[in-house]
Scaffold this motif. Sequence first.
Motif, PDB file in Angstrom:
ATOM      1  N   GLU A 211      -6.411  22.420 -25.070  1.00 36.55           N
ATOM      2  CA  GLU A 211      -7.147  23.349 -24.093  1.00 36.55           C
ATOM      3  C   GLU A 211      -7.654  22.679 -23.272  1.00 36.55           C
ATOM      4  OE1 GLU A 211      -8.371  26.760 -22.627  1.00 36.55           O
ATOM      5  OE2 GLU A 211      -6.981  26.311 -24.040  1.00 36.55           O
ATOM      6  N   GLU A 213      -6.576  19.611 -21.702  1.00 40.07           N
ATOM      7  CA  GLU A 213      -5.625  19.360 -20.928  1.00 40.07           C
ATOM      8  C   GLU A 213      -5.251  20.155 -19.820  1.00 40.07           C
ATOM      9  OE1 GLU A 213      -4.467  16.317 -19.929  1.00 40.07           O
ATOM     10  OE2 GLU A 213      -5.877  15.330 -21.492  1.00 40.07           O
ATOM     11  N   ARG A 214      -5.263  21.559 -20.442  1.00 44.37           N
ATOM     12  CA  ARG A 214      -4.829  22.786 -19.789  1.00 44.37           C
ATOM     13  C   ARG A 214      -5.669  23.216 -18.665  1.00 44.37           C
ATOM     14  NH1 ARG A 214      -6.047  27.818 -18.852  1.00 44.37           N
ATOM     15  NH2 ARG A 214      -7.645  27.822 -20.164  1.00 44.37           N
ATOM     16  N   VAL A 215      -7.050  22.806 -19.025  1.00 47.25           N
ATOM     17  CA  VAL A 215      -8.041  23.148 -17.816  1.00 47.25           C
ATOM     18  C   VAL A 215      -8.016  22.236 -16.748  1.00 47.25           C
ATOM     19  CG1 VAL A 215     -10.795  23.036 -17.436  1.00 47.25           C
ATOM     20  CG2 VAL A 215      -9.832  24.151 -19.518  1.00 47.25           C
ATOM     21  N   ASP A 217      -5.409  20.685 -15.702  1.00 49.81           N
ATOM     22  CA  ASP A 217      -4.111  21.079 -15.230  1.00 49.81           C
ATOM     23  C   ASP A 217      -4.561  22.122 -13.873  1.00 49.81           C
ATOM     24  OD1 ASP A 217      -2.335  19.184 -16.315  1.00 49.81           O
ATOM     25  OD2 ASP A 217      -1.736  20.854 -17.808  1.00 49.81           O
ATOM     26  N   ASP A 218      -5.338  23.254 -14.479  1.00 51.47           N
ATOM     27  CA  ASP A 218      -5.749  24.092 -13.518  1.00 51.47           C
ATOM     28  C   ASP A 218      -6.396  23.507 -12.386  1.00 51.47           C
ATOM     29  OD1 ASP A 218      -4.401  25.948 -15.123  1.00 51.47           O
ATOM     30  OD2 ASP A 218      -6.336  26.614 -15.984  1.00 51.47           O
ATOM     31  N   ILE A 219      -7.234  22.583 -12.686  1.00 51.90           N
ATOM     32  CA  ILE A 219      -8.194  22.019 -11.810  1.00 51.90           C
ATOM     33  C   ILE A 219      -7.425  21.246 -10.662  1.00 51.90           C
ATOM     34  CG2 ILE A 219      -9.833  20.137 -11.187  1.00 51.90           C
ATOM     35  CD1 ILE A 219     -11.158  21.056 -13.587  1.00 51.90           C
ATOM     36  N   LYS A 221      -4.023  21.650  -9.851  1.00 54.53           N
ATOM     37  CA  LYS A 221      -3.256  22.600  -9.125  1.00 54.53           C
ATOM     38  C   LYS A 221      -4.090  23.341  -8.047  1.00 54.53           C
ATOM     39  CE  LYS A 221      -0.237  26.746  -9.606  1.00 54.53           C
ATOM     40  NZ  LYS A 221       0.225  27.555 -10.565  1.00 54.53           N
ATOM     41  N   ALA A 222      -5.431  23.400  -8.379  1.00 54.35           N
ATOM     42  CA  ALA A 222      -6.184  24.094  -7.297  1.00 54.35           C
ATOM     43  C   ALA A 222      -6.587  23.400  -6.175  1.00 54.35           C
ATOM     44  CB  ALA A 222      -7.259  24.779  -7.887  1.00 54.35           C
ATOM     45  N   ASN A 223      -6.585  21.740  -6.596  1.00 53.99           N
ATOM     46  CA  ASN A 223      -7.023  20.616  -5.650  1.00 53.99           C
ATOM     47  C   ASN A 223      -5.962  19.891  -5.228  1.00 53.99           C
ATOM     48  OD1 ASN A 223     -10.326  20.704  -5.622  1.00 53.99           O
ATOM     49  ND2 ASN A 223      -9.681  21.023  -7.583  1.00 53.99           N
ATOM     50  N   CYS A 227      -7.551  15.571  -9.234  1.00 56.84           N
ATOM     51  CA  CYS A 227      -8.634  15.739 -10.418  1.00 56.84           C
ATOM     52  C   CYS A 227      -9.445  14.599 -10.799  1.00 56.84           C
ATOM     53  CB  CYS A 227      -7.698  16.326 -11.512  1.00 56.84           C
ATOM     54  SG  CYS A 227      -8.814  16.695 -12.947  1.00 56.84           S
TER      55      CYS A 227
END
Length: 242
Positions: A211, A213-215, A217-219, A221-223, A227
């Motif tokens: 979980e 690592e998933r968070v 990945d989202d960060i 992607k947004a930047n 990261c």
Amino acid sequence: MRQIVLDTETTGLDWRNGHRVIEIGCVELLNRSLTGKHYHIYINPERGIDAEAEAVHGISAEFLADKPRFADVATDFENFVHGAELVIHNASFDVGFLDHELSRLGRPKIAELCAGVIDTLRLAKEQNPGKKASLDALCERYEVDNGHRTLHGALLDAEILAEVYLAMTRGQESLIMALEESGSANAESAAQLGERPVLRVLRASAEELVEHERVLDDIAKANKGACLWRPPEPAAEPAGAA
């Protein structure tokens, strides 16, 4: 804490040109309170007084003709200031003259006699850069009455400077008390706590790591791939590199 607020008057501006001390004024502070003790003496300089200097302090050679020489009062002066911290406005001037007088007699200089020197001129410039730092200007800033100061006088100036210094450094007492109380409280708390227990280390489970690592990945992607919590990927080697 014993402090001596000190001022001198002299025959001229530079002891290197043979000028001498003609008046010394000191007042005593004990734990930042005036004690009422003071030291004040006029001194025969055994030379003339520059007209410019006399215009500032109003002391004439005729007035000093029957006064003691510095050699006659050196011991009393040393006894009064010995071991204390000196508070002086434009300290290099007064200390330079006093060191010269003491050296002429082969006696220890101010640095050996006293615990240290606080220069209120330097302190004022540090506290209020770019503002006037004369004694009169500081009296106005800190609302110290100097209306009776028409001419410079060593004892009067020392008394005024004592009030200015206390106003400039107001708040130090409460800071010292707070530090002492804090130190006492921390020591008491430590004594009550005794030895600290061994801390348990709880490591993340496999599900929690996934979980996490998933968070990230989202960060990323947004930047646009950046990261903060992930190390940057190594740059690709150019083609043909060995």
